[in-house]
Scaffold this motif. Structure first.
Motif, PDB file in Angstrom:
ATOM      1  N   GLY A 229       0.815  -1.212   0.000  1.00 18.66           N
ATOM      2  CA  GLY A 229       0.000   0.000   0.000  1.00 18.66           C
ATOM      3  C   GLY A 229       0.850   1.264   0.000  1.00 18.66           C
ATOM      4  N   VAL A 230       1.904   1.269   0.810  1.00 22.14           N
ATOM      5  CA  VAL A 230       2.790   2.440   0.893  1.00 22.14           C
ATOM      6  C   VAL A 230       3.505   2.672  -0.430  1.00 22.14           C
ATOM      7  N   LEU A 231       4.025   1.609  -1.042  1.00 24.54           N
ATOM      8  CA  LEU A 231       4.737   1.747  -2.311  1.00 24.54           C
ATOM      9  C   LEU A 231       3.820   2.248  -3.424  1.00 24.54           C
ATOM     10  N   ILE A 232       2.599   1.717  -3.466  1.00 23.82           N
ATOM     11  CA  ILE A 232       1.639   2.157  -4.483  1.00 23.82           C
ATOM     12  C   ILE A 232       1.319   3.632  -4.297  1.00 23.82           C
ATOM     13  N   LEU A 233       1.099   4.041  -3.050  1.00 22.36           N
ATOM     14  CA  LEU A 233       0.786   5.444  -2.755  1.00 22.36           C
ATOM     15  C   LEU A 233       1.909   6.369  -3.211  1.00 22.36           C
ATOM     16  N   LEU A 234       3.156   6.006  -2.857  1.00 22.41           N
ATOM     17  CA  LEU A 234       4.293   6.851  -3.213  1.00 22.41           C
ATOM     18  C   LEU A 234       4.469   6.949  -4.730  1.00 22.41           C
ATOM     19  N   LEU A 235       4.390   5.811  -5.408  1.00 26.26           N
ATOM     20  CA  LEU A 235       4.584   5.833  -6.860  1.00 26.26           C
ATOM     21  C   LEU A 235       3.453   6.588  -7.551  1.00 26.26           C
ATOM     22  N   ASN A 236       2.237   6.438  -7.048  1.00 24.36           N
ATOM     23  CA  ASN A 236       1.108   7.155  -7.632  1.00 24.36           C
ATOM     24  C   ASN A 236       1.290   8.664  -7.518  1.00 24.36           C
ATOM     25  N   ILE A 237       1.718   9.124  -6.342  1.00 20.29           N
ATOM     26  CA  ILE A 237       1.931  10.567  -6.144  1.00 20.29           C
ATOM     27  C   ILE A 237       3.064  11.056  -7.043  1.00 20.29           C
ATOM     28  N   GLY A 238       4.137  10.257  -7.150  1.00 19.31           N
ATOM     29  CA  GLY A 238       5.254  10.645  -8.009  1.00 19.31           C
ATOM     30  C   GLY A 238       4.848  10.753  -9.473  1.00 19.31           C
ATOM     31  N   LEU A 239       4.039   9.819  -9.940  1.00 15.40           N
ATOM     32  CA  LEU A 239       3.561   9.868 -11.327  1.00 15.40           C
ATOM     33  C   LEU A 239       2.610  11.036 -11.538  1.00 15.40           C
ATOM     34  N   PHE A 240       1.720  11.252 -10.568  1.00 13.97           N
ATOM     35  CA  PHE A 240       0.759  12.346 -10.685  1.00 13.97           C
ATOM     36  C   PHE A 240       1.479  13.695 -10.757  1.00 13.97           C
ATOM     37  N   ALA A 241       2.525  13.860  -9.956  1.00 11.87           N
ATOM     38  CA  ALA A 241       3.249  15.131  -9.904  1.00 11.87           C
ATOM     39  C   ALA A 241       3.948  15.454 -11.223  1.00 11.87           C
ATOM     40  N   ASN A 242       4.160  14.427 -12.051  1.00 13.22           N
ATOM     41  CA  ASN A 242       4.862  14.648 -13.322  1.00 13.22           C
ATOM     42  C   ASN A 242       4.065  14.139 -14.517  1.00 13.22           C
ATOM     43  N   ILE A 243       2.751  14.007 -14.350  1.00 15.15           N
ATOM     44  CA  ILE A 243       1.923  13.375 -15.377  1.00 15.15           C
ATOM     45  C   ILE A 243       1.946  14.134 -16.703  1.00 15.15           C
ATOM     46  N   ASN A 244       2.159  15.445 -16.653  1.00 19.05           N
ATOM     47  CA  ASN A 244       2.190  16.235 -17.881  1.00 19.05           C
ATOM     48  C   ASN A 244       3.418  15.944 -18.747  1.00 19.05           C
ATOM     49  N   GLN A 245       4.394  15.202 -18.193  1.00 16.94           N
ATOM     50  CA  GLN A 245       5.598  14.873 -18.948  1.00 16.94           C
ATOM     51  C   GLN A 245       5.721  13.373 -19.244  1.00 16.94           C
ATOM     52  N   LEU A 246       4.654  12.638 -18.981  1.00 17.57           N
ATOM     53  CA  LEU A 246       4.724  11.181 -19.116  1.00 17.57           C
ATOM     54  C   LEU A 246       3.729  10.623 -20.126  1.00 17.57           C
ATOM     55  N   GLN A 247       3.222  11.442 -21.007  1.00 18.42           N
ATOM     56  CA  GLN A 247       2.220  10.986 -21.957  1.00 18.42           C
ATOM     57  C   GLN A 247       2.829  10.068 -23.016  1.00 18.42           C
ATOM     58  N   GLY A 248       2.180   8.909 -23.229  1.00 22.90           N
ATOM     59  CA  GLY A 248       2.604   7.989 -24.272  1.00 22.90           C
ATOM     60  C   GLY A 248       3.874   7.214 -23.992  1.00 22.90           C
ATOM     61  N   ILE A 249       4.277   7.156 -22.709  1.00 19.21           N
ATOM     62  CA  ILE A 249       5.517   6.455 -22.345  1.00 19.21           C
ATOM     63  C   ILE A 249       5.184   5.087 -21.758  1.00 19.21           C
ATOM     64  N   GLU A 250       5.845   4.039 -22.257  1.00 16.75           N
ATOM     65  CA  GLU A 250       5.586   2.670 -21.798  1.00 16.75           C
ATOM     66  C   GLU A 250       6.067   2.436 -20.366  1.00 16.75           C
ATOM     67  N   MET A 251       7.218   3.014 -20.016  1.00 13.11           N
ATOM     68  CA  MET A 251       7.830   2.812 -18.701  1.00 13.11           C
ATOM     69  C   MET A 251       7.963   4.163 -17.989  1.00 13.11           C
ATOM     70  N   PRO A 252       6.887   4.661 -17.364  1.00 13.13           N
ATOM     71  CA  PRO A 252       6.912   5.986 -16.730  1.00 13.13           C
ATOM     72  C   PRO A 252       7.981   6.147 -15.654  1.00 13.13           C
ATOM     73  N   SER A 253       8.163   5.127 -14.804  1.00 13.48           N
ATOM     74  CA  SER A 253       9.144   5.258 -13.724  1.00 13.48           C
ATOM     75  C   SER A 253      10.567   5.343 -14.280  1.00 13.48           C
ATOM     76  N   LEU A 254      10.816   4.688 -15.381  1.00 10.15           N
ATOM     77  CA  LEU A 254      12.122   4.768 -16.024  1.00 10.15           C
ATOM     78  C   LEU A 254      12.363   6.169 -16.576  1.00 10.15           C
ATOM     79  N   ALA A 255      11.296   6.776 -17.099  1.00 17.33           N
ATOM     80  CA  ALA A 255      11.392   8.158 -17.584  1.00 17.33           C
ATOM     81  C   ALA A 255      11.671   9.122 -16.432  1.00 17.33           C
TER      82      ALA A 255
END
Length: 362
Positions: A229-255
């Motif tokens: 639960g903690v890991l999902i929460l952290l990764l979700n917030i991290g992706l949300f904070a940068n969602i405008n730069q992650l469009q169309g990317i297969e591996m968002p965390s790698l980006a």
């Protein structure tokens, strides 16, 4: 808390957190795509992981189960249990196929190599591993988890504090430009917990069965669920904070890792390969164990054939497979959740009735 509880927790987390999670693609489709409300979804999933992990580990420990089939038959009865087992086995095979596709995407995005290269490499690694004994497989899967945990924490912490757009804009971009698995965030959260429990169930049942202390097994399930639960929460917030730069990317965390440092991006790609590997091993192991006894020659042959066929099927593409296979597996997992919840309620009712009889007798 003892060593067995910690091992169960780490193995539980490692099997569930595979390439789909670590890549960010799962979290993007099940949580981030709903915008801010997706954060509430991560909390719902985390609590479900803790409860379900506790029940599965405790049940299998009490039964000293050697296979997830024993736990399934206890939950559903022999006939329905067999049907659920067959359906679950083939969906788990689908998750293994997704992992092979994920390996291809990692090498394509990070190193500009043909996706087939990553798929073939992962196929060989999985086949070699499945020739080992069960305990060594569990030890390998557990050992991968701390490495990924450190990487996710570093990347998400940096990403959360380096966002460069208003929250309202990020919320709009997340909801408008990303596909989600359902039209409702709560259903998405339930599906996420459901399909992941279906994914983790076979290995968690085997690990729990190797533990002779049901309480320790239950604690391990709870810790693993809360950790997820903690890991999902952290990764979700991290992706949300940068969602405008992650469009169309297969591996968002790698980006995200690449935005911090090219070297960190390389390290993250290795972490992703490790997690794809751990989940692929768990899925193909569970599938092959359905048809042959582990550590036998028949098991090794079955595993080799299953993984090679999976390589061919993986050419369908990572994100497309995640969006197709995982939600379908989630609906299958609902049957598991209902059966586990019913077993828990029945167990509590029996315990209360026994206590009442003892009190009356005294």
């Amino acid at each position: 808390m003892n060593k067995q509880s910690i091992q169960i927790a780490l193995a539980y987390m490692s099997v569930v957190i595979g390439g789909g999670f670590a890549s960010g693609q799962e979290v993007l489709q099940f949580f981030t795509g709903y915008g801010l409300i997706g954060i509430a979804g991560t909390l719902v999933s985390g609590l479900m992981f803790a409860f379900l992990g506790m029940q599965i580990a405790r049940m299998s420990s009490k039964m000293q189960a050697n296979s997830h089939k024993e736990v399934l038959y206890s939950l559903f009865g022999a006939r329905i249990g067999w049907v659920v087992d067959v359906v679950l086995s083939f969906f788990l095979y689908g998750v293994g196929v997704v992992m092979l596709a994920g390996s291809g995407s990692i090498f394509a995005q990070q190193y500009d190599m043909p996706p087939l290269f990553g798929g073939v490499l992962m196929t060989v690694l999985v086949m070699v591993t499945l020739c080992m004994n069960v305990k060594r497989i569990i030890d390998l899967i557990s050992a991968v988890m701390p490495f990924l945990l450190a990487m996710v924490l570093i990347i998400t912490t940096y990403s959360i504090f380096s966002y460069n757009a208003p929250v309202e804009t990020l919320d709009a971009v997340a909801r408008e430009n990303n596909e989600t698995v359902s039209g409702n965030w709560f259903v998405g959260a339930l599906l996420y917990a459901s399909f992941n429990i279906a994914v983790g169930f076979p290995m968690l049942a085997v690990i729990g069965g190797m533990t002779q202390q049901p309480k320790a097994a239950a604690v391990g399930g709870i810790l693993g669920g809360l950790g997820l639960g903690v890991l999902i929460l952290l990764l979700n917030i991290g992706l949300f904070a940068n969602i405008n730069q992650l469009q169309g990317i297969e591996m968002p965390s790698l980006a995200l890792a690449g935005r911090i440092s090219p070297m960190l991006s390389v390290v993250m790609s290795l972490a992703l390969v490790c997690m794809v590997y751990s989940t692929a091993v768990g899925m193909f192991f569970a599938f092959s164990a359905r048809f042959a006894k582990p550590e036998t020659r028949r098991f090794k042959v079955t595993s080799a054939v299953a993984v090679c066929v999976g390589l061919a099927l993986s050419l369908g593409g990572f994100s497309k497979l995640v969006g197709t296979v995982y939600p379908l597996l989630g609906y299958v997992g609902f049957a598991l959740i209902l059966a586990i919840a019913f077993s828990w309620v029945r167990g509590r009712s029996s315990a209360k009735a026994l206590k009442a009889e003892l009190d009356a007798a005294s």
